[in-house]
Design an enzyme around this catalytic site. Structure first.
Site, PDB file in Angstrom:
ATOM      1  N   ASP A 192      32.587  57.486  35.609  1.00 30.42           N
ATOM      2  CA  ASP A 192      31.656  58.542  35.249  1.00 30.42           C
ATOM      3  C   ASP A 192      31.654  59.678  36.268  1.00 30.42           C
ATOM      4  O   ASP A 192      31.305  60.810  35.950  1.00 30.42           O
ATOM      5  CB  ASP A 192      30.247  57.952  35.121  1.00 30.42           C
ATOM      6  CG  ASP A 192      29.218  58.994  34.723  1.00 30.42           C
ATOM      7  OD1 ASP A 192      29.477  59.739  33.753  1.00 30.42           O
ATOM      8  OD2 ASP A 192      28.167  59.086  35.381  1.00 30.42           O
TER       9      ASP A 192
ATOM     10  N   HIS B  20      23.764  61.856  31.860  1.00 33.25           N
ATOM     11  CA  HIS B  20      23.605  63.299  31.697  1.00 33.25           C
ATOM     12  C   HIS B  20      24.805  64.055  32.260  1.00 33.25           C
ATOM     13  O   HIS B  20      25.029  65.216  31.906  1.00 33.25           O
ATOM     14  CB  HIS B  20      22.332  63.773  32.403  1.00 33.25           C
ATOM     15  CG  HIS B  20      21.074  63.214  31.801  1.00 33.25           C
ATOM     16  ND1 HIS B  20      20.696  63.475  30.502  1.00 33.25           N
ATOM     17  CD2 HIS B  20      20.120  62.397  32.318  1.00 33.25           C
ATOM     18  CE1 HIS B  20      19.552  62.852  30.240  1.00 33.25           C
ATOM     19  NE2 HIS B  20      19.186  62.187  31.319  1.00 33.25           N
ATOM     20  N   ARG B  21      25.550  63.392  33.124  1.00 37.63           N
ATOM     21  CA  ARG B  21      26.715  64.059  33.728  1.00 37.63           C
ATOM     22  C   ARG B  21      27.709  64.490  32.641  1.00 37.63           C
ATOM     23  O   ARG B  21      28.378  65.515  32.772  1.00 37.63           O
ATOM     24  CB  ARG B  21      27.384  63.132  34.742  1.00 37.63           C
ATOM     25  CG  ARG B  21      28.479  63.829  35.556  1.00 37.63           C
ATOM     26  CD  ARG B  21      29.070  62.920  36.611  1.00 37.63           C
ATOM     27  NE  ARG B  21      28.183  62.759  37.747  1.00 37.63           N
ATOM     28  CZ  ARG B  21      27.581  61.624  38.080  1.00 37.63           C
ATOM     29  NH1 ARG B  21      27.778  60.540  37.351  1.00 37.63           N
ATOM     30  NH2 ARG B  21      26.797  61.551  39.127  1.00 37.63           N
ATOM     31  N   ALA B  22      27.812  63.708  31.579  1.00 43.12           N
ATOM     32  CA  ALA B  22      28.730  64.057  30.491  1.00 43.12           C
ATOM     33  C   ALA B  22      28.366  65.407  29.886  1.00 43.12           C
ATOM     34  O   ALA B  22      29.242  66.240  29.625  1.00 43.12           O
ATOM     35  CB  ALA B  22      28.709  62.972  29.413  1.00 43.12           C
TER      36      ALA B  22
END
Length: 591
Positions: free
Chosen positions: A198, A279-281
């Site tokens: 991720d 939320h990084r996506a």
């Protein structure tokens, strides 16, 4: 031009890989790219050749940390000079590729610190490490999956923050560390944990080129480059310069690219539909979409930018479970989500039930369990005989009768009959589930998962074990090894997604391998598919079936056709007939 490296624009194919590297060059805050693929597919070549299409960078003269005089972050030494002199002397330098060895230690990466000198001299006590050398350059990590997890976390923290922070004995020293991160790995040598996956901004899977003409061109270019690098580079000089200028323009345009709330909502919708929890996506997809717009000379992000960015930023963030390999994410799936036509593949219809009259003739493929006497195996009561030239237990009476009826006077291998026994031993279900693209049509995958879940629950109630094989693309994967843990299989089943081709016969072969390792259990493989097989072990279906006849001889098979009987292709019916198995149709076994 550096003639030591293969020209970036001379690389044949691998467009997604090249695009991911260029986008990180435009906006390093994307967080790098993880490149996965077999050896010899051009991963290292692409990374090393990137430097030749990147513009020179400004660097403070004499700075040990390669500070950019115009950057937001500079080291303490440069800050002190700036305060004293009012300006920082700088020069233009070429970007470099900084390699991180697999054997790297923490001190090699972040730098070593002399505590006594740190108390007296501050940052001068820091001996710069790889993160200092990487500042403003390309940091290349080959075989990133073989690095210690802690080292990888340090690298990715620096890539995300743009700063390397060293803390020892209450002392904190930092310096800028902004770089283009590129990591390569061969999945066969082990994968990265989802938490580390991720942290990489983008991910690209690289495969060997399959087109014969393109493969020939790869050979030609490699040979010409080796024979005369200077002449080869001259052929691509113009393309290299054009790409460099395009990257420079994109960098200057990036801050002016608009990303409205409607487009942001589309990014969130895609992530939610794919079940991505981080939320990084969303953030990385937004940054990548803006970089794409800038690269194409536009000041507004379009839906096409979002689709291409999601394909790069979300694939490696799809939910992964124990024993589960990388899930497939295709442009088709993203388009369906954007058009509101996406059906959540993970949905299981828990209101459906299996028909209870599924009793198979000759005890094959029945719903077996300890509470049932219809379990076939090596132990139990001898009830009948079946043909087998290599029987595990010879049925002498049946063998003699067959030899006598042949009238040969001798017992030949073709006369051998095997004992079939029944008992109440524990059974192993091997669910062989088709998750190819064709199973997405008309919600076939939903019903297939529902049947699998019902078989799973039935098996759990009877204290049997279960294994899950999913097949799509070019291979079949053992998603869950034989287990009696209901939650593990159920979670894996929910997380499976569909797409790609249909390697049915490789899946059958894998089922035989799983069964052979569980010889003390009665093994039944329940094959759920629409039969549209188009990937084979050999060159065609007939060759595969001939080979599999021996391997599947001692495995009970039950076929469930995801197509209605009137629309069936007939492939599963032929398989069932060949193996003496029963076949059902999906809608006929659910109520």
């Amino acid at each position: 031009m550096d003639n030591h490296y293969f020209p970036f624009t001379a690389i044949v194919g691998q467009e997604l890989l090249k695009k991911a590297l260029i986008l990180n060059a435009i906006n390093p805050s994307i967080g790098g790219v993880l490149i996965r693929g077999d050896k010899g597919t051009g991963k290292s070549t692409a990374v090393r050749s990137l430097r030749d299409v990147l513009p020179d960078r400004k660097m403070v003269e004499g700075c040990r940390f390669g500070c950019d005089p115009d950057g937001a972050e500079i080291c303490m030494e440069c800050r002190r000079k700036l305060e004293e002199q009012g300006s920082l002397p700088s020069r233009q330098v070429r970007m470099e590729v900084v390699d991180l060895p697999v054997s790297a230690t923490e001190d090699m990466v972040v730098g070593s610190l002399d505590i006594k000198r740190a108390l007296r001299d501050g940052i001068k006590a820091l001996e710069p490490g790889i993160l200092a050398r990487a500042n403003g350059n390309i940091l290349y990590i080959d075989e990133v999956n073989l690095l210690d997890d802690y080292i990888v976390n340090v690298l990715l923290d620096a890539a995300a923050m743009g700063v390397n922070i060293i803390e020892r004995e209450g002392i904190s020293i930092q310096h800028p560390s902004r770089f283009i991160l590129a990591g390569t790995m061969n999945p066969e040598e082990g994968d990265l944990r989802p938490q580390i996956l991720d942290r990489f901004g983008l991910s690209v899977d690289v495969e060997a080129i399959k087109d014969p003409d393109e493969r020939i061109e790869v050979i030609k270019r490699a040979m010409k480059f080796q024979e005369d690098p200077e002449s080869f580079h001259s052929r691509f000089r113009r393309k290299q310069e054009e790409l460099r200028e395009k990257i420079i323009r994109a960098r200057s345009l990036l801050e002016m690219v608009e990303l409205d709330d409607e487009t942001l909502g589309l990014i969130v919708e895609i992530a939610a539909a794919l079940g991505i929890r981080t939320h990084r996506a969303d953030i990385i997809t937004a940054r990548t979409a803006r970089a794409l717009a800038a690269f194409n000379g536009r000041r507004r992000v379009t839906g096409d930018d979002v689709m291409e960015a999601a394909l790069l930023a979300m694939k490696h963030r799809l939910r992964q479970l124990p024993f589960q390999r990388q899930q497939e994410l295709s442009q088709e799936i993203i388009e369906d989500i954007m058009n509101g036509e996406f059906e959540d593949d993970s949905e299981i219809d828990r209101e459906r039930r299996l028909r209870r009259n599924l009793k198979i003739p000759d005890l094959k493929g029945s719903l077996q369990g300890q509470s049932s006497s219809t379990v076939t195996g090596r132990r139990g009561k001898y009830v009948r005989a079946r043909e087998n030239p290599e029987p595990s237990s010879v049925a002498v009476d049946a063998t003699l009768r067959k030899a006598a009826s042949a009238g040969t006077g001798t017992i030949e291998p073709e006369h051998l009959m095997e004992k079939v026994r029944i008992g109440k031993s524990r059974a192993l279900y091997i669910i062989v589930l088709d998750t190819s693209s064709s199973m997405r049509l008309e919600r076939k995958i939903k019903f297939a998962k529902t049947v699998s879940w019902l078989l799973l629950r039935d098996s759990y109630e009877k204290r049997n074990r279960i294994a899950l094989i999913a097949f799509r693309g070019y291979e079949a994967n053992l998603v869950v090894e034989p287990t009696s843990n209901l939650e593990t299989v159920e979670e894996a089943l929910e997380g499976l997604r569909s797409g790609g081709r249909t390697p049915l016969t490789p899946a059958l072969r894998l089922a035989a391998e799983v069964a052979s390792s569980s010889s003390d259990e009665a093994c039944t493989a329940v094959v759920i598919s629409d039969g549209r097989c188009n990937v084979f072990i050999n060159s065609n279906l007939e060759e595969d079936m001939t080979m599999l006849e021996t391997e599947l001889r001692n495995l009970n098979l039950l076929f469930v056709n995801a197509e209605p009987e009137k629309r069936s292709l007939g492939i599963l019916e032929d398989m069932a007939s060949r193996f003496g198995s029963e076949i059902f149709y999906l809608d006929d076994i659910l109520i």
